[in-house]
Motif scaffolding. Structure first.
Motif, PDB file in Angstrom:
ATOM      1  N   VAL A  30       0.841  -1.196   0.000  1.00 48.42           N
ATOM      2  CA  VAL A  30       0.000   0.000   0.000  1.00 48.42           C
ATOM      3  C   VAL A  30       0.872   1.241   0.000  1.00 48.42           C
ATOM      4  O   VAL A  30       1.785   1.367   0.827  1.00 48.42           O
ATOM      5  N   TYR A  31       0.610   2.150  -0.939  1.00 53.22           N
ATOM      6  CA  TYR A  31       1.209   3.482  -0.890  1.00 53.22           C
ATOM      7  C   TYR A  31       0.109   4.422  -0.423  1.00 53.22           C
ATOM      8  O   TYR A  31      -0.876   4.630  -1.132  1.00 53.22           O
ATOM      9  N   PRO A  32       0.235   4.983   0.789  1.00 49.61           N
ATOM     10  CA  PRO A  32      -0.862   5.783   1.337  1.00 49.61           C
ATOM     11  C   PRO A  32      -0.935   7.169   0.711  1.00 49.61           C
ATOM     12  O   PRO A  32       0.085   7.828   0.489  1.00 49.61           O
ATOM     13  N   LEU A  33      -2.161   7.595   0.449  1.00 51.21           N
ATOM     14  CA  LEU A  33      -2.439   8.949  -0.034  1.00 51.21           C
ATOM     15  C   LEU A  33      -3.100   9.702   1.112  1.00 51.21           C
ATOM     16  O   LEU A  33      -4.275   9.497   1.409  1.00 51.21           O
ATOM     17  N   THR A  34      -2.341  10.565   1.758  1.00 52.55           N
ATOM     18  CA  THR A  34      -2.839  11.247   2.941  1.00 52.55           C
ATOM     19  C   THR A  34      -3.918  12.257   2.576  1.00 52.55           C
ATOM     20  O   THR A  34      -3.716  13.107   1.693  1.00 52.55           O
ATOM     21  N   LEU A  35      -5.055  12.146   3.227  1.00 53.60           N
ATOM     22  CA  LEU A  35      -6.169  13.065   3.021  1.00 53.60           C
ATOM     23  C   LEU A  35      -6.128  14.124   4.119  1.00 53.60           C
ATOM     24  O   LEU A  35      -6.273  13.793   5.302  1.00 53.60           O
ATOM     25  N   LYS A  36      -5.924  15.377   3.726  1.00 57.91           N
ATOM     26  CA  LYS A  36      -5.751  16.458   4.686  1.00 57.91           C
ATOM     27  C   LYS A  36      -6.924  17.424   4.647  1.00 57.91           C
ATOM     28  O   LYS A  36      -7.518  17.663   3.593  1.00 57.91           O
ATOM     29  N   HIS A  37      -7.208  17.986   5.812  1.00 56.46           N
ATOM     30  CA  HIS A  37      -8.298  18.951   5.924  1.00 56.46           C
ATOM     31  C   HIS A  37      -8.112  20.124   4.983  1.00 56.46           C
ATOM     32  O   HIS A  37      -9.068  20.579   4.343  1.00 56.46           O
ATOM     33  N   GLU A  38      -6.877  20.617   4.875  1.00 51.19           N
ATOM     34  CA  GLU A  38      -6.642  21.801   4.040  1.00 51.19           C
ATOM     35  C   GLU A  38      -6.851  21.532   2.554  1.00 51.19           C
ATOM     36  O   GLU A  38      -7.014  22.466   1.772  1.00 51.19           O
ATOM     37  N   ARG A  39      -6.878  20.266   2.157  1.00 48.22           N
ATOM     38  CA  ARG A  39      -7.176  19.899   0.765  1.00 48.22           C
ATOM     39  C   ARG A  39      -8.591  19.324   0.651  1.00 48.22           C
ATOM     40  O   ARG A  39      -8.899  18.651  -0.332  1.00 48.22           O
ATOM     41  N   HIS A  40      -9.421  19.575   1.639  1.00 52.92           N
ATOM     42  CA  HIS A  40     -10.801  19.081   1.657  1.00 52.92           C
ATOM     43  C   HIS A  40     -10.843  17.560   1.567  1.00 52.92           C
ATOM     44  O   HIS A  40     -11.764  16.988   0.992  1.00 52.92           O
ATOM     45  N   PHE A  41      -9.834  16.928   2.130  1.00 50.98           N
ATOM     46  CA  PHE A  41      -9.730  15.468   2.181  1.00 50.98           C
ATOM     47  C   PHE A  41      -9.735  14.838   0.779  1.00 50.98           C
ATOM     48  O   PHE A  41     -10.271  13.745   0.583  1.00 50.98           O
ATOM     49  N   LEU A  42      -9.111  15.522  -0.163  1.00 50.81           N
ATOM     50  CA  LEU A  42      -8.868  14.982  -1.496  1.00 50.81           C
ATOM     51  C   LEU A  42      -7.379  14.669  -1.620  1.00 50.81           C
ATOM     52  O   LEU A  42      -6.536  15.455  -1.174  1.00 50.81           O
ATOM     53  N   PRO A  43      -7.006  13.552  -2.223  1.00 50.69           N
ATOM     54  CA  PRO A  43      -5.585  13.219  -2.347  1.00 50.69           C
ATOM     55  C   PRO A  43      -4.888  14.124  -3.360  1.00 50.69           C
ATOM     56  O   PRO A  43      -5.492  14.560  -4.343  1.00 50.69           O
ATOM     57  N   ASN A  44      -3.626  14.383  -3.109  1.00 51.14           N
ATOM     58  CA  ASN A  44      -2.803  15.164  -4.031  1.00 51.14           C
ATOM     59  C   ASN A  44      -2.101  14.188  -4.973  1.00 51.14           C
ATOM     60  O   ASN A  44      -1.027  13.660  -4.657  1.00 51.14           O
ATOM     61  N   LEU A  45      -2.696  13.933  -6.102  1.00 50.93           N
ATOM     62  CA  LEU A  45      -2.139  12.959  -7.044  1.00 50.93           C
ATOM     63  C   LEU A  45      -0.809  13.431  -7.619  1.00 50.93           C
ATOM     64  O   LEU A  45       0.056  12.612  -7.950  1.00 50.93           O
ATOM     65  N   ASP A  46      -0.626  14.731  -7.726  1.00 50.83           N
ATOM     66  CA  ASP A  46       0.625  15.269  -8.266  1.00 50.83           C
ATOM     67  C   ASP A  46       1.807  14.999  -7.337  1.00 50.83           C
ATOM     68  O   ASP A  46       2.966  15.053  -7.767  1.00 50.83           O
ATOM     69  N   ALA A  47       1.537  14.737  -6.074  1.00 45.35           N
ATOM     70  CA  ALA A  47       2.618  14.503  -5.101  1.00 45.35           C
ATOM     71  C   ALA A  47       3.090  13.051  -5.096  1.00 45.35           C
ATOM     72  O   ALA A  47       4.075  12.731  -4.410  1.00 45.35           O
ATOM     73  N   ILE A  48       2.439  12.176  -5.839  1.00 39.00           N
ATOM     74  CA  ILE A  48       2.854  10.773  -5.881  1.00 39.00           C
ATOM     75  C   ILE A  48       4.145  10.670  -6.688  1.00 39.00           C
ATOM     76  O   ILE A  48       4.204  11.106  -7.851  1.00 39.00           O
ATOM     77  N   PRO A  49       5.195  10.114  -6.121  1.00 37.79           N
ATOM     78  CA  PRO A  49       6.454   9.990  -6.870  1.00 37.79           C
ATOM     79  C   PRO A  49       6.259   9.226  -8.177  1.00 37.79           C
ATOM     80  O   PRO A  49       5.483   8.269  -8.240  1.00 37.79           O
ATOM     81  N   THR A  50       6.975   9.647  -9.197  1.00 32.42           N
ATOM     82  CA  THR A  50       6.816   9.040 -10.522  1.00 32.42           C
ATOM     83  C   THR A  50       7.088   7.544 -10.498  1.00 32.42           C
ATOM     84  O   THR A  50       6.372   6.763 -11.135  1.00 32.42           O
ATOM     85  N   ASP A  51       8.123   7.133  -9.751  1.00 35.69           N
ATOM     86  CA  ASP A  51       8.436   5.703  -9.726  1.00 35.69           C
ATOM     87  C   ASP A  51       7.329   4.900  -9.061  1.00 35.69           C
ATOM     88  O   ASP A  51       7.040   3.769  -9.462  1.00 35.69           O
ATOM     89  N   VAL A  52       6.671   5.479  -8.052  1.00 32.43           N
ATOM     90  CA  VAL A  52       5.537   4.806  -7.407  1.00 32.43           C
ATOM     91  C   VAL A  52       4.358   4.719  -8.373  1.00 32.43           C
ATOM     92  O   VAL A  52       3.718   3.666  -8.500  1.00 32.43           O
ATOM     93  N   ALA A  53       4.080   5.814  -9.063  1.00 27.85           N
ATOM     94  CA  ALA A  53       2.971   5.826 -10.022  1.00 27.85           C
ATOM     95  C   ALA A  53       3.180   4.796 -11.118  1.00 27.85           C
ATOM     96  O   ALA A  53       2.228   4.119 -11.545  1.00 27.85           O
ATOM     97  N   HIS A  54       4.416   4.636 -11.576  1.00 23.53           N
ATOM     98  CA  HIS A  54       4.699   3.663 -12.642  1.00 23.53           C
ATOM     99  C   HIS A  54       4.501   2.224 -12.156  1.00 23.53           C
ATOM    100  O   HIS A  54       4.172   1.348 -12.963  1.00 23.53           O
ATOM    101  N   ARG A  55       4.711   1.988 -10.866  1.00 27.00           N
ATOM    102  CA  ARG A  55       4.573   0.634 -10.317  1.00 27.00           C
ATOM    103  C   ARG A  55       3.147   0.320  -9.884  1.00 27.00           C
ATOM    104  O   ARG A  55       2.794  -0.845  -9.701  1.00 27.00           O
ATOM    105  N   ALA A  56       2.350   1.342  -9.674  1.00 27.08           N
ATOM    106  CA  ALA A  56       1.003   1.141  -9.129  1.00 27.08           C
ATOM    107  C   ALA A  56       0.086   0.469 -10.145  1.00 27.08           C
ATOM    108  O   ALA A  56       0.159   0.739 -11.348  1.00 27.08           O
TER     109      ALA A  56
END
Length: 390
Positions: free
Chosen positions: A141-167
């Motif tokens: 599992v690669y966790p996508l932290t849901l934060k109040h300041e982002r209205h509990f939406l994940p920041n997909l742009d913050a996912i490292p490229t190597d993780v995204a390629h493996r997901a």
């Protein structure tokens, strides 16, 4: 007895099972326990669904094994519902699969795609089924932290490229359990584009799409042009129709994902009882359904406002969500989620769920499920307020 499989040691106790144990112990001691812990609608399934079930259960055709993919009439009803509700065209034969509840479909999708070492992108906090099943399948599992300041939406742009390629999988759930957060179609457009770039299957858990308030209308990810190339959505009849115990839902979307999920299900279950599918058809097609859903939402809106106001009065600054029947409330300063829950239960007999049970990012919050009648909810709030003022 032989030792159980080693994988079981990695499975944490299910949070609701632990809550039930604590609740049962107090009840045995004579405590009047009020549970705001589990999201299980307290009002009955409507008559137009019960009547359909009563007729169907006497039909011999339903006394045999059902089609593993679901009755053609049920899948057609699901496709028609998506057409009316979301404006999405679905091929009932290739792009719809009946489920024994959405949770079952979500779990089995993981087993259809995750091998040892594979990566799944999982929100934190989130319903435990995603993380637990990925772990059981040997994935990471690669966790996508849901934060109040982002209205509990994940920041997909913050996912490292190597993780995204493996997901291989990305899980999304809006309206969200446990936070009550909602998403708009623009967010889903970003998510679909992200998954197309990285060849990821987007798994949308849309169990609360009909439980919404304040003129908010929840979208489906499948409304995004081209979404069916990368997305599958699990939809449940449990929450909009008070059918949690019936275990009926469906998966919709990408035909390849539907087929692979079907392979797993064919080898693990024998489909849902045909009479329950008949009841599901009534839920999806009855002209009474929209009015019933609107009435239920008004009940939940009233409870939401009552509970949020009650928590604000003791400094628990809880937002009023536009979806679900949950409140995601910050615990008082200086307390942990588990500590607050334990103290509250021991001192008041009120059960709430620690946010940390949904993942590390849930620390500092508790979830309240508004599945009690007004009188009992008011009693629970009164006890919480008395505890909070001490």
């Amino acid at each position: 007895m032989p030792k159980p499989a080693a994988r079981l040691a990695a499975v944490p106790p299910h949070l609701f099972a632990e809550i039930d144990k604590r609740k049962a112990a107090l009840i045995a001691q004579g405590v009047d326990v009020i549970s705001l812990g589990i999201g299980d609608p307290d009002l009955p399934t409507p008559d137009f669904i019960l009547d359909a079930m009563a007729r169907a259960i006497r039909e011999p055709v339903h006394h045999r094994y059902p089609e593993h993919e679901g009755q053609p009439a049920f899948r057609e009803a699901a496709a028609d519902y998506y057409g009316r509700r979301f404006g999405v065209h679905l091929d009932a034969k290739r792009e719809i699969l009946a489920l024994i509840g959405a949770k079952e479909g979500l779990a089995h999708l993981i087993w259809a795609y995750i091998d040892k070492g594979d990566v799944a992108l999982v929100p934190d906090p989130a319903h435990p089924v995603y993380k637990t099943q990925v772990g059981l399948a040997g994935g990471t599992v690669y966790p996508l932290t849901l934060k109040h300041e982002r209205h509990f939406l994940p920041n997909l742009d913050a996912i490292p490229t190597d993780v995204a390629h493996r997901a291989k999988l990305l899980f999304l759930n809006y309206p969200n359990n446990p936070t009550g957060a909602v998403a708009d179609l623009g967010f889903y457009e970003e998510a679909v584009a992200f998954c197309r770039r990285h060849d990821i299957l987007l798994v949308s858990d849309n169990a609360y799409s009909e439980t919404t308030f304040d003129d908010y209308v929840a979208p489906s990810v499948l409304q995004v042009p081209g979404a069916k190339a990368v997305a599958v959505e699990c939809w449940s009849l449990s929450k909009p129709f008070n059918m949690t115990g019936w275990r009926i839902g469906f998966a919709a979307g990408n035909a390849h994902a539907i087929r692979h999920l079907g392979v797993i299900k064919t080898n693990l279950d024998s489909g849902q009882f045909g009479a329950i599918q008949a009841a599901g058809i009534a839920a999806l097609t009855s002209p009474e359904a929209p009015r019933f859903i609107a009435q239920m939402n008004e009940v939940y809106r009233h409870r939401r406002d009552m509970a949020a106001n009650g928590l604000w009065s003791i400094g628990m600054q809880t937002e009023s969500p536009h979806g679900t029947f949950y409140l995601w409330a910050p615990v008082p300063h200086g307390q942990t989620s588990a500590g607050f829950v334990t103290d509250l239960l021991n001192e008041t007999g009120v059960v709430v769920t620690p946010g940390s049970s949904y993942g590390p990012a849930g620390e500092g919050y508790v979830r309240l499920a508004l599945c009690l009648d007004e009188h009992r909810l008011q009693e629970a709030l009164g006890r919480i307020q008395k505890y909070g003022r001490k």
